[in-house]
Enzyme design. Structure first.
Site, PDB file in Angstrom:
ATOM      1  N   THR A   1      10.527 -17.691  -0.127  1.00 31.75           N
ATOM      2  CA  THR A   1      11.451 -17.269  -1.186  1.00 31.75           C
ATOM      3  C   THR A   1      12.912 -17.536  -0.836  1.00 31.75           C
ATOM      4  OG1 THR A   1       9.933 -15.523  -1.816  1.00 31.75           O
ATOM      5  CG2 THR A   1      12.216 -15.248  -2.505  1.00 31.75           C
TER       6      THR A   1
ATOM      7  N   GLY B   1      10.191 -10.882   5.442  1.00 28.44           N
ATOM      8  CA  GLY B   1       9.700  -9.849   6.348  1.00 28.44           C
ATOM      9  C   GLY B   1       9.668 -10.353   7.783  1.00 28.44           C
TER      10      GLY B   1
ATOM     11  N   GLY C   1       7.705  20.091  -8.319  1.00 32.00           N
ATOM     12  CA  GLY C   1       8.763  19.948  -7.323  1.00 32.00           C
ATOM     13  C   GLY C   1       8.208  19.595  -5.946  1.00 32.00           C
TER      14      GLY C   1
ATOM     15  N   THR D   1       6.426  -6.813  -8.039  1.00 33.31           N
ATOM     16  CA  THR D   1       7.189  -8.067  -8.130  1.00 33.31           C
ATOM     17  C   THR D   1       7.080  -8.953  -6.909  1.00 33.31           C
ATOM     18  OG1 THR D   1       9.214  -6.894  -7.430  1.00 33.31           O
ATOM     19  CG2 THR D   1       8.890  -7.191  -9.793  1.00 33.31           C
TER      20      THR D   1
ATOM     21  N   GLU E   1       4.764 -11.095  -3.831  1.00 32.89           N
ATOM     22  CA  GLU E   1       3.551 -11.926  -3.878  1.00 32.89           C
ATOM     23  C   GLU E   1       3.280 -12.356  -5.324  1.00 32.89           C
ATOM     24  OE1 GLU E   1       1.395 -12.991  -1.483  1.00 32.89           O
ATOM     25  OE2 GLU E   1       2.413 -12.090   0.227  1.00 32.89           O
TER      26      GLU E   1
END
Lengths: 656, 656
Positions: free
Chosen positions: A138, A177, A401, A422, A424
């Site tokens: 990417t 990564g 909560g 969003t 892979e």
């Protein structure tokens, strides 16, 4: 239909769900102890340090390196590798993603795109974790449209090296990564240029850090900084300033560059070669979809168990307050999500088997089956990750909560899985890929990832679709075939009728899309973008309907393969709930197209509510069947609640 | 209907949206500079320190203390106070919540429940921020059902003090803002006991820390620990071990305890008194709903602006890739969310005016109008917070991987707003409150928060509903009245027809619920819980339909009050999109109940797609109209993108 017994041992359910890779699941359940669980409230640096340390301690034998050939520490078992990543996802999603980058993307690319010399030199260290690496595809300017990457890698015969270069900021590798902190090498994707000619995107194995962890000359490494989750993963940015890469570092399984710069490949078409290279990416998508579902199971287990101990609001004539799970509105939230999770589980199991089958051997991959697999993986990745985002959010809210406190696990599950919709592959782009596969009956070759480019081409060659069934083909056809012509005579719990309805919707939507694309192709020749864009919502609906049908068929096939009669009976009710909540949600379409009468449509809502009542006593069994070890739930509300409730009941007894 | 001009100055739109409290909005826009914006990647401790520091620097003059009487630093302007919290929400949600706890909940309770001596002693320091405090209502064991709190406060005439006590762990005060770090006092809610008799829940002003910040004797303070968001807010837990509270610290506006322990109150019924005391809580709900919408506007502004510069995938015959906002699927995500945000903006503005009107004066509050207000606030709080959760998530996804990086703001917006769906009243419980108000025509007194307790009572007294309209009653009735009998002759963009459809749905759903409750009440006398529970989904649908109608009517009234013809024309199209996407989403119901024919239902989808095309050129204007100062967007993708895009375009030009 047989009745569901009053109570069923969750172990019997788990046996069915664990399926063919039960051994891998059990190995993780027994080996991953409390040390591997998330730590709440860490800083980013602490999380990264911990995850890197834990990665080295993961069992490799039944772990993700299972996919590698045996001479490099694996056992050529792709399915085991994917199942291992699902199990990691239930322990810590940062750990799962870090492992996925290392063994799935980085190591997987070396296996699939490299040749013997790369394997011999690096694969053993990759499998053991001694060599950490990145998958640098990417770019900042190009996320989904990877064929348009701008990084270049130009061969220079004089030095017999490639010149790897980032021409401008939008071409830097982004969100990578393992880059910001740990990666020593990267598989870098770039446009190959040799002898003045471009040959499309290829991959190189490029060292990026020295032994001391400093960036190598010409390599600029940035940190993507804090993220919405996955704090333990060191995502970073890579830029290359005319970095020299030796010729033999080209991962040259599909294309070679000779010493003199002569380019050769058995696959002549650039685009086709690229998508062949990307073929192994499918495992990443299957893993991400599976991880999303695995995390969803953890969230549902927490919410269902909490709802079985937490009471709120009194009811007349009863001193005790009412359990959350006894409220219809609470059941309406949890049970359909649980049913969908079951349906997707069977679809995912079938998908893993298909990956194993298509990519598991050593021989050449069947191209048609590979395309089918990619489409299936894309669709189920989108379905599972969206389902995870919705369901984990719902579980957070169902715990009130308490669901917002990190100590109760849900905020982490939510934050960590969020990006799955969003990465892979962006889900919307993936659904489009599914739709294009259907529109062209898998005949549109190697254009699957280009999104829009060939809209007009697609529009010209669309044809009537043949429904391709992978799951229990004979059974499903028999069930559908047995539905009498007049729908009103069939119960809405008739499986054949449900299947027929799902099938009708997909087919009708597809026919309509084909008609509209053909019409557009002749009317808007000069505006090719508009041809596709004007029907984009319709096309996405086709894909969604297709994924729904595939999922239901997988569930039906899974039930058919279940021997245990009590489990079968329970799964059958869960399947009814899945099918009918999908039909209920889509009843607008079914009514518009006269597939449902108004009366029958209303009846479905009543039947769904009846199913909720029937399944209420089995809620706990259904989540326990996921087989998540108690310590893995790692949620304070479950540890404290029984004691607290007892104390409260005792006190209230004294007081009133 | 007039056409929308080609381009409209966003300032003209902003003027309409800013409405009556424009001055308060502008004061915040000009005074809150970069120092007040979120810092990405902070630890919890850093965030808490920063937020506490910034709280002290907030302008109080146009800020939340505006609601206080002028002798204590305010100007009795409740509306300004709510609008101030909306503006803070666009800057930093932790800051908004911290301010809301301090000035809204803590200070608000002192104003509303205390008397002159409390005001004189503390209010000035509360307004200036010199005295920080907590609002200690919620307990671990009782979140939504606050009437069942277990903490006790028992009067002892011998010492003329109260004995405040936490009887068991489930009775500890939980999730209390300002407790873990900063609060020096707390308004504590507990069961009042005097002379051996219980009188229900009351509130005391209780010191919890000394000057050095150490817990006072008998007070145990815990930290709720890391959360899913709002890191800058120090939520904590409070327990009391027989803490002595002086008699005059009872906030005694609605009930008094004499020296000898004699209890007196003008409101005899415990439950009724309690809900009267809770009446001012409505401001908190209005603020939270408004804050959720304010954050949604920031997210939409980021996503729309990014979609106007980010390109992805080529199109045949064009060298440049396509802008995200030009894709139909992208428009389908962003524009309906934008239209709903507009609709809710007008509904919220109307609600603030109503709060101001009902609670702004010094005289007694009209009980009927107060009940109406509570119902409206509950419904719009639920609608706005769920819309925020969905929309911010969608915006995150619309920005792809970039949307997951903290530096682009969206992860923080998502994490911080998440809790809004369950705090200041759980949304599902709030919708039930709305439904009960409708079912009983506001005649069921003071049972509104008890959820289930009086189901059978409700079922007995339900009656036909009179639609209560607050917004532009005459106009709406005229529009609805002008719709001809045969729907098919009316355009789907006819406002009267749209209004009529919304109204029909609410009315029909309500009639059905009444019928089913009556049937249940006679058939299931012995199972009072089942009477209500069996129709809980139906009852919640009534509430949702009611909120939809109220929202549409507010939008219509807002447009009617707009003088600027160009802005009117644009808003009118946005209103069409809002109305038609709601109808489209609910078309299953409309088709089932013959309010739509299949052909007309399909036509609506086509009209919606047409509206998306028509509004595409105005997307940027619509977000700029929110008037969020550029620096407040605080998103790296917007700062870097134009430069990056230019660079890329230039390079690509050279290369190709």
């Amino acid at each position: 239909m047989s009745n569901v017994p009053g109570s069923i041992d969750p172990a019997r359910l788990q046996e069915v769900l664990d399926g063919p890779w039960a051994e891998v699941r059990d190995a993780h359940r027994s080996k991953l102890d409390a040390r591997f669980l998330p730590v709440y409230g860490e800083t980013g640096d602490q999380a990264r340090e911990r995850i890197t340390r834990l990665l080295a301690e993961l069992p490799t034998e039944q772990g993700m390196p299972s996919a590698y050939p045996s001479e490099y520490g694996g056992r050529s078992d792709v399915g085991a590798s994917i199942v291992a990543s699902e199990m990691l996802a239930q322990v810590d999603l940062s750990l799962m993603v870090k492992a996925g980058v290392q063994w799935g993307l980085f190591g997987g690319a070396v296996v699939a795109l490299g040749t013997r010399r790369h394997h011999d030199a690096y694969l053993r260290d990759i499998a053991s974790g001694a060599l950490l690496g990145c998958f640098a595809m990417t770019e900042t300017g190009h996320g989904s449209d990877v064929q348009q990457l701008r990084t270049t890698c130009t061969y220079d015969p004089a030095t017999q090296t490639f010149d790897l270069h980032t021409p401008h900021e939008a071409a830097r590798k982004d969100y990578i990564g393992n880059a910001a902190r740990d990666g020593r090498m990267a598989v870098v994707f770039a446009q190959l240029v040799t002898n003045g000619e471009r040959h499309g995107v290829h991959a190189w194995l490029v060292p990026i850090r020295d032994e001391q962890g400093n960036p190598l000359p010409g390599v600029t490494i940035g940190d993507a900084g804090p993220k919405g989750g996955l704090l333990g993963v060191d995502n970073g940015r890579l830029s290359f300033d005319h970095v020299r890469v030796p010729r033999d570092m080209l991962l040259d399984r599909y294309a070679q560059v000779a010493e003199d710069g002569t380019y050769s490949s058995l696959i002549e078409n650039d685009s086709r070669r690229f998508f062949t290279m990307l073929g192994t990416l499918v495992r990443g998508r299957v893993s991400v979809g599976g991880a999303a579902s695995a995390a969803t199971k953890v969230a549902l287990t927490i919410a269902v168990r909490y709802g079985d101990i937490r009471r709120q609001f009194g009811t007349p004539g009863d001193d005790r307050e009412v359990l959350l799970n006894d409220y219809l509105a609470h059941q309406r939230k949890l049970l359909p999500a649980l049913a969908t999770t079951y349906a997707l589980h069977f679809a995912q199991t079938e998908l893993i088997a298909a990956v194993s089958d298509v990519q598991g051997g050593d021989g050449p991959v069947d191209e048609h089956r590979q395309r089918e697999l990619e489409s299936r993986a894309a669709g189920l990745k989108a379905a599972q990750t969206w389902h995870a985002t919705r369901t984990i959010q719902m579980c957070r809210e169902a715990c009130g909560g308490a669901g917002y406190l990190s100590e109760n696990r849900l905020p982490g599950l939510k934050a960590d899985t969020d990006v799955f919709t969003t990465f892979e592959g962006d889900n919307t782009v993936l659904l489009q890929l599914v739709a294009k596969g259907l529109l062209t009956g898998y005949r549109d070759e190697f254009g699957s990832l280009d999104g829009w480019g060939r809209a007009s081409f697609v529009a010209e060659q669309v044809r009537e679709m043949m429904l391709e069934r992978t799951a229990a083909r004979g059974l499903i056809e028999r069930l559908v075939g047995s539905v009498p012509g007049r729908d009103e005579e069939v119960a809405v719990t008739d499986r054949g009728w449900q299947l027929k309805l799902f099938e009708d919707r997909e087919k009708h939507l597809l026919d309509g899309a084909v008609r509209r694309l053909r019409g557009g192709a002749s009317a808007k020749k000069d505006h090719p973008f508009d041809i596709f864009n004007d029907v984009q919502d319709h096309v996405l609906a086709v894909a969604a309907a297709h994924v729904d049908r595939v999922t239901l068929e997988a569930f039906v096939a899974g039930i058919d393969a279940t021997a245990d009669p009590a489990v079968r009976a329970l799964l059958s009710r869960v399947c009814d709930l899945y099918a009918l909540t999908v039909i209920e949600a889509e009843r607008g379409w079914f009514l518009e197209h006269a597939r449902l009468t108004p009366a029958r449509s209303k009846a479905i809502t009543a039947v769904v509510n009846g199913l909720l009542k029937e399944l209420r006593p089995h809620m706990r069994t259904l989540v326990d069947g996921f087989g998540i070890p108690d310590p893995w739930l790692h949620s304070a509300i479950l540890r404290e609640e029984p004691a607290r409730q007892e104390a409260m009941a005792a006190h209230d007894g004294t007081e009133s």
